[in-house]
Design an enzyme around this catalytic site. Structure first.
Site, short mmCIF file in Angstrom:
data_model
loop_
_atom_site.label_atom_id
_atom_site.label_comp_id
_atom_site.label_asym_id
_atom_site.label_seq_id
_atom_site.Cartn_x
_atom_site.Cartn_y
_atom_site.Cartn_z
N ARG A 1 -39.69 13.30 0.86
CA ARG A 1 -39.85 13.24 -0.59
C ARG A 1 -40.21 14.61 -1.16
NH1 ARG A 1 -42.02 8.61 1.58
NH2 ARG A 1 -41.09 6.66 0.90
N ASN A 23 -40.80 10.96 -7.43
CA ASN A 23 -41.29 11.60 -6.20
C ASN A 23 -41.23 13.12 -6.25
OD1 ASN A 23 -42.02 9.37 -4.56
ND2 ASN A 23 -39.87 8.92 -4.17
N ARG A 55 -44.57 -2.85 2.34
CA ARG A 55 -43.80 -2.76 3.59
C ARG A 55 -44.68 -3.10 4.79
NH1 ARG A 55 -40.79 2.72 1.71
NH2 ARG A 55 -38.95 1.73 0.78
N HIS A 73 -47.76 9.16 -0.68
CA HIS A 73 -46.54 8.35 -0.61
C HIS A 73 -45.49 9.25 0.03
CE1 HIS A 73 -43.37 5.56 -1.42
NE2 HIS A 73 -42.76 6.36 -2.28
#
Length: 304
Positions: free
Chosen positions: A88, A120, A151, A175
């Site tokens: 990312r 992102n 997830r 993240h």
């Protein structure tokens, strides 16, 4: 009073956020904005085509910056031109430039609501939005590790053959690559995952890799990811609009590490009410600090 949401960026993620908001009846009005105006107009038109089939009615308009002035929430969903990137952080140069141009336009409208960022690298861009806007940190946060936590719940649920809704706990940190599953927080029905009885012992390192690699597997298979993050964002927006006072793992400003980073936060109508600090193991604390350092270093790379 109308519940109004602005969405900046109508790519796969932004358009799926709008779809989720409309189909769930979360808000009364949505303003879609995209640098390619015809894209936002087309998305708005298709969403309006659904009006006779949804359980509630949502007004959809497009490309009207002034209409953001009285929005309750603005969702930043600007994406890069190239989607298939392994990390990312590779998106940082492109997305940071876009966000630095967009945020002043939003501020100029007189917007006084809550900013939810998806773009992102989420933690870094959220920090940039707060810096450029000058808004109180409570009004600016990102989706953070909400999707990563979902997830994790899916992976653990599948491993235990139970509904993922029965799995509690969090993925914390960036993240991105330095995220980690805080296994000390993961429980099933109040029972720690370490004490949960199974026929075959769970291999936590393998489960961790499955959580981290989930997004990449989807990305390489279909070219993008959008369903999960759009659903997460819609739930977060709903919590703000309804003043739900609900906890989500979000990219929020952490006073100890002095950066935006994924951790549990209580949110309501005015944004972040409180940041929670679950008791972590020594290794998890070290992982959290290391992840924060990666985010801070990336933020300092932005030419401001």
């Amino acid at each position: 009073m109308k519940r109004k949401v602005g969405i900046i960026g109508t790519g796969h993620v932004g358009s799926d956020v709008a779809f989720s908001l409309v189909t769930q009846g979360i808000c009364d009005e949505i303003v879609l904005i995209d640098k390619v105006e015809t894209k936002a107009e087309s998305e708005a038109l298709e969403l309006r085509d659904m009006a006779s089939m949804t359980s509630s009615y949502t007004t959809i308009t497009s490309n009207d910056w002034d209409a953001l002035a009285d929005a309750d929430v603005i969702v930043m969903a600007v994406g890069p031109e190239t989607l298939l990137r392994e990390e990312r952080m590779e998106e940082l140069v492109e997305t940071s430039r876009s966000v630095a141009e967009i945020v002043p336009k939003i501020v100029a409208t007189g917007f006084k609501g809550v900013f939810v960022n998806i773009t992102n690298p989420c933690d870094v861009i959220t920090m940039l939005i707060q810096k450029v806007s000058g808004f109180d940190r409570s009004r600016v946060f990102g989706t953070g590790t909400s999707l990563d936590t979902a997830r994790m719940r899916r992976v653990v649920g599948e491993a235990l053959h139970i509904n993922p809704k029965s799995v509690e706990g969090y993925v914390l940190g960036e993240h991105g690559e330095s995220q980690f599953v805080a296994w000390s927080t993961v429980k099933i029905g109040g029972v720690s995952i370490a004490d949960y009885k199974t026929e075959t012992p769970l291999d936590l390192p393998i489960l961790k890799d499955a959580v981290r690699g989930g997004g990449w597997n989807i990305l390489t298979g279909k070219g993008w990811t959008s369903f999960g993050i759009a659903t997460a964002a819609a739930g977060i927006v709903d919590a703000v609009l309804t003043d739900a006072k609900q906890v989500f793992p979000l990219a929020v400003y952490d006073e100890k590490t002095m950066t935006y980073i994924g951790q549990p936060a209580l949110i309501g109508a005015n944004g972040v009410i409180a940041i929670l600090e679950p008791k972590l193991t020594a290794d998890e604390e070290a992982n959290f600090v290391a992840s924060a350092e990666i985010i801070k270093k990336a933020f300092h790379l932005i030419k401001r």
